[in-house]
Design a protein around this motif. Structure first.
Motif, PDB file in Angstrom:
ATOM      1  N   ILE A  95      81.810 -28.605  18.517  1.00 37.38           N
ATOM      2  CA  ILE A  95      82.960 -29.424  18.164  1.00 37.38           C
ATOM      3  C   ILE A  95      83.413 -28.997  16.770  1.00 37.38           C
ATOM      4  N   PRO A  96      84.696 -28.663  16.585  1.00 40.62           N
ATOM      5  CA  PRO A  96      85.153 -28.259  15.246  1.00 40.62           C
ATOM      6  C   PRO A  96      84.730 -29.270  14.182  1.00 40.62           C
ATOM      7  N   ALA A  97      84.296 -28.760  13.046  1.00 41.88           N
ATOM      8  CA  ALA A  97      83.648 -29.596  12.026  1.00 41.88           C
ATOM      9  C   ALA A  97      84.520 -30.760  11.574  1.00 41.88           C
ATOM     10  N   HIS A  98      85.840 -30.531  11.406  1.00 39.77           N
ATOM     11  CA  HIS A  98      86.699 -31.607  10.904  1.00 39.77           C
ATOM     12  C   HIS A  98      86.850 -32.720  11.938  1.00 39.77           C
ATOM     13  N   ILE A  99      86.700 -32.384  13.217  1.00 38.23           N
ATOM     14  CA  ILE A  99      86.783 -33.384  14.281  1.00 38.23           C
ATOM     15  C   ILE A  99      85.448 -34.105  14.448  1.00 38.23           C
ATOM     16  N   GLU A 100      84.363 -33.341  14.417  1.00 37.69           N
ATOM     17  CA  GLU A 100      83.030 -33.940  14.571  1.00 37.69           C
ATOM     18  C   GLU A 100      82.718 -34.913  13.437  1.00 37.69           C
ATOM     19  N   LYS A 101      83.191 -34.613  12.238  1.00 35.95           N
ATOM     20  CA  LYS A 101      82.902 -35.464  11.084  1.00 35.95           C
ATOM     21  C   LYS A 101      83.349 -36.896  11.316  1.00 35.95           C
ATOM     22  N   LEU A 102      84.477 -37.070  12.020  1.00 31.16           N
ATOM     23  CA  LEU A 102      84.996 -38.415  12.262  1.00 31.16           C
ATOM     24  C   LEU A 102      84.594 -38.957  13.623  1.00 31.16           C
ATOM     25  N   PHE A 103      84.666 -38.125  14.661  1.00 30.42           N
ATOM     26  CA  PHE A 103      84.496 -38.608  16.025  1.00 30.42           C
ATOM     27  C   PHE A 103      83.103 -38.364  16.603  1.00 30.42           C
ATOM     28  N   GLY A 104      82.257 -37.647  15.884  1.00 35.31           N
ATOM     29  CA  GLY A 104      80.908 -37.404  16.386  1.00 35.31           C
ATOM     30  C   GLY A 104      80.938 -36.587  17.675  1.00 35.31           C
ATOM     31  N   TRP A 105      80.148 -37.030  18.662  1.00 31.56           N
ATOM     32  CA  TRP A 105      80.015 -36.284  19.924  1.00 31.56           C
ATOM     33  C   TRP A 105      81.138 -36.578  20.915  1.00 31.56           C
ATOM     34  N   GLU A 106      81.946 -37.602  20.675  1.00 31.59           N
ATOM     35  CA  GLU A 106      82.927 -38.051  21.669  1.00 31.59           C
ATOM     36  C   GLU A 106      83.833 -36.944  22.205  1.00 31.59           C
ATOM     37  N   PRO A 107      84.287 -35.985  21.394  1.00 31.14           N
ATOM     38  CA  PRO A 107      85.210 -34.978  21.921  1.00 31.14           C
ATOM     39  C   PRO A 107      84.648 -34.069  23.010  1.00 31.14           C
ATOM     40  N   ILE A 108      83.348 -34.147  23.313  1.00 32.83           N
ATOM     41  CA  ILE A 108      82.857 -33.367  24.449  1.00 32.83           C
ATOM     42  C   ILE A 108      83.459 -33.877  25.755  1.00 32.83           C
ATOM     43  N   ALA A 109      84.040 -35.082  25.740  1.00 36.90           N
ATOM     44  CA  ALA A 109      84.711 -35.631  26.926  1.00 36.90           C
ATOM     45  C   ALA A 109      86.224 -35.446  26.873  1.00 36.90           C
ATOM     46  N   TRP A 110      86.721 -34.757  25.853  1.00 36.69           N
ATOM     47  CA  TRP A 110      88.159 -34.527  25.704  1.00 36.69           C
ATOM     48  C   TRP A 110      88.476 -33.131  26.233  1.00 36.69           C
ATOM     49  N   HIS A 111      88.784 -33.048  27.514  1.00 33.07           N
ATOM     50  CA  HIS A 111      88.899 -31.764  28.186  1.00 33.07           C
ATOM     51  C   HIS A 111      90.333 -31.237  28.197  1.00 33.07           C
ATOM     52  N   THR A 112      90.453 -29.958  28.496  1.00 30.49           N
ATOM     53  CA  THR A 112      91.754 -29.321  28.619  1.00 30.49           C
ATOM     54  C   THR A 112      92.391 -29.685  29.956  1.00 30.49           C
ATOM     55  N   PRO A 113      93.707 -29.574  30.084  1.00 25.92           N
ATOM     56  CA  PRO A 113      94.348 -29.803  31.380  1.00 25.92           C
ATOM     57  C   PRO A 113      93.797 -28.884  32.473  1.00 25.92           C
ATOM     58  N   GLY A 114      93.466 -27.645  32.115  1.00 26.95           N
ATOM     59  CA  GLY A 114      92.911 -26.724  33.100  1.00 26.95           C
ATOM     60  C   GLY A 114      91.579 -27.196  33.638  1.00 26.95           C
ATOM     61  N   TRP A 115      90.751 -27.766  32.773  1.00 30.71           N
ATOM     62  CA  TRP A 115      89.466 -28.331  33.218  1.00 30.71           C
ATOM     63  C   TRP A 115      89.706 -29.447  34.212  1.00 30.71           C
ATOM     64  N   TRP A 116      90.630 -30.340  33.902  1.00 33.25           N
ATOM     65  CA  TRP A 116      90.919 -31.458  34.798  1.00 33.25           C
ATOM     66  C   TRP A 116      91.488 -30.966  36.124  1.00 33.25           C
ATOM     67  N   ARG A 117      92.383 -30.009  36.084  1.00 32.49           N
ATOM     68  CA  ARG A 117      92.958 -29.500  37.326  1.00 32.49           C
ATOM     69  C   ARG A 117      91.849 -28.990  38.258  1.00 32.49           C
ATOM     70  N   PHE A 118      90.963 -28.162  37.709  1.00 31.55           N
ATOM     71  CA  PHE A 118      89.864 -27.647  38.531  1.00 31.55           C
ATOM     72  C   PHE A 118      88.981 -28.779  39.035  1.00 31.55           C
ATOM     73  N   GLN A 119      88.630 -29.708  38.165  1.00 26.06           N
ATOM     74  CA  GLN A 119      87.744 -30.822  38.504  1.00 26.06           C
ATOM     75  C   GLN A 119      88.299 -31.638  39.668  1.00 26.06           C
ATOM     76  N   TRP A 120      89.608 -31.822  39.681  1.00 30.78           N
ATOM     77  CA  TRP A 120      90.228 -32.616  40.740  1.00 30.78           C
ATOM     78  C   TRP A 120      90.484 -31.786  41.998  1.00 30.78           C
ATOM     79  N   GLU A 121      90.983 -30.569  41.816  1.00 32.36           N
ATOM     80  CA  GLU A 121      91.331 -29.764  42.983  1.00 32.36           C
ATOM     81  C   GLU A 121      90.108 -29.348  43.799  1.00 32.36           C
ATOM     82  N   ILE A 122      88.968 -29.150  43.140  1.00 28.81           N
ATOM     83  CA  ILE A 122      87.784 -28.684  43.841  1.00 28.81           C
ATOM     84  C   ILE A 122      87.294 -29.698  44.868  1.00 28.81           C
ATOM     85  N   THR A 123      87.688 -30.969  44.702  1.00 26.26           N
ATOM     86  CA  THR A 123      87.282 -31.998  45.669  1.00 26.26           C
ATOM     87  C   THR A 123      88.026 -31.864  46.992  1.00 26.26           C
TER      88      THR A 123
END
Length: 254
Positions: free
Chosen positions: A165-193
């Motif tokens: 996680i980029p340092a300036h983002i992790e400093k404030l948000f901690g681990w939370e941004p690991i759940a902030w995915h790209t649109p491409g990730w979401w497209r694959f996640q949904w279409e694969i079903t």
């Protein structure tokens, strides 16, 4: 022009700009929910009389917007806000006949199968929707041909790809941004079903600028919480849209 006045942006969000910014800030549970919803609805086909689940509806601003602007019947479901508190917001807004408040946890939804024409979730899906099994579960409550629309915090690149996680983002948000995915990730996640046809998976064009405008307005509206909002302003300013945005997603159930 004050920071609160900057929340009126008719050229970009004509519907949202008719709402009192102070009313919206008073219901704050996350950045610019009406802006995200208005942008998202451009990729949805909402019609009067439809039954819509607003999942993670918070204090109710998005549910009011859906009922007023699209004439739909809304079930506003949230785990953190008591149903009676949300119902008071709907009554004051004059939409109590079109919006029903329900306290519900996203993994144990108390609804009949295939009982909604659309399911919308604004700035909440990141808390419960990233699991591989969640979309198939949620689709149980959607009629065939029904629509799913989601607005959720996003990274412009996957954290896994970046390696951290980029340092300036992790400093404030901690681990939370690991759940902030790209649109491409979401497209694959949904279409694969193979359960939905994805009709939209995009970054919000002005995502980080909108978020920054919201935080500045919050700092002005609630001086007692200024330190919290100033910290977010600093992160967003440093980021300048390099990594932080929102993903807008829409799909139709097969």
């Amino acid at each position: 022009m004050t920071a609160i006045e900057d929340l009126v942006c008719p050229d970009r969000y004509p519907l949202s700009s008719t709402y009192d910014p102070s009313w919206l800030l008073g219901l704050d549970m996350g950045p610019n929910p009406l802006w995200m919803l208005e942008d998202l609805t451009r990729d949805l086909d909402l019609r009067p009389g439809m039954r819509v689940l607003d999942l993670g509806s918070g204090k109710g601003a998005t549910s009011v917007f859906l009922a007023r602007e699209f004439g739909v019947q809304v079930v506003a479901a949230d785990w953190w806000i008591a149903a009676e508190d949300a119902a008071a917001v709907f009554a004051e807004a004059g939409v109590a006949d079109r919006v029903t408040a329900v306290r519900a946890e996203a993994h144990v939804l108390p609804f009949e199968h295939e009982s909604f024409d659309a399911i919308v979730s604004i700035d909440a899906f990141e808390y419960f929707g990233t699991a591989d099994s969640y979309l198939p579960y949620l689709l149980r409550f959607l009629r065939p041909g029904g629509q799913v629309g989601v607005a959720t915090p996003a990274m412009t690149r996957e954290v896994r790809e970046l390696g951290a996680i980029p340092a300036h983002i992790e400093k404030l948000f901690g681990w939370e941004p690991i759940a902030w995915h790209t649109p491409g990730w979401w497209r694959f996640q949904w279409e694969i079903t193979k359960l939905v046809d994805v009709t939209c998976a995009r970054l919000q064009a002005h995502g980080w600028q909108d978020w920054l405008a919201w935080e500045r307005a919050c700092a002005e509206y609630r001086p007692q919480d200024q330190a919290e909002h100033r910290a977010r302003i600093d992160v967003l300013t440093a980021d300048a849209g390099q990594f932080l945005s929102f993903a807008l997603l829409a799909a139709r159930k097969r």
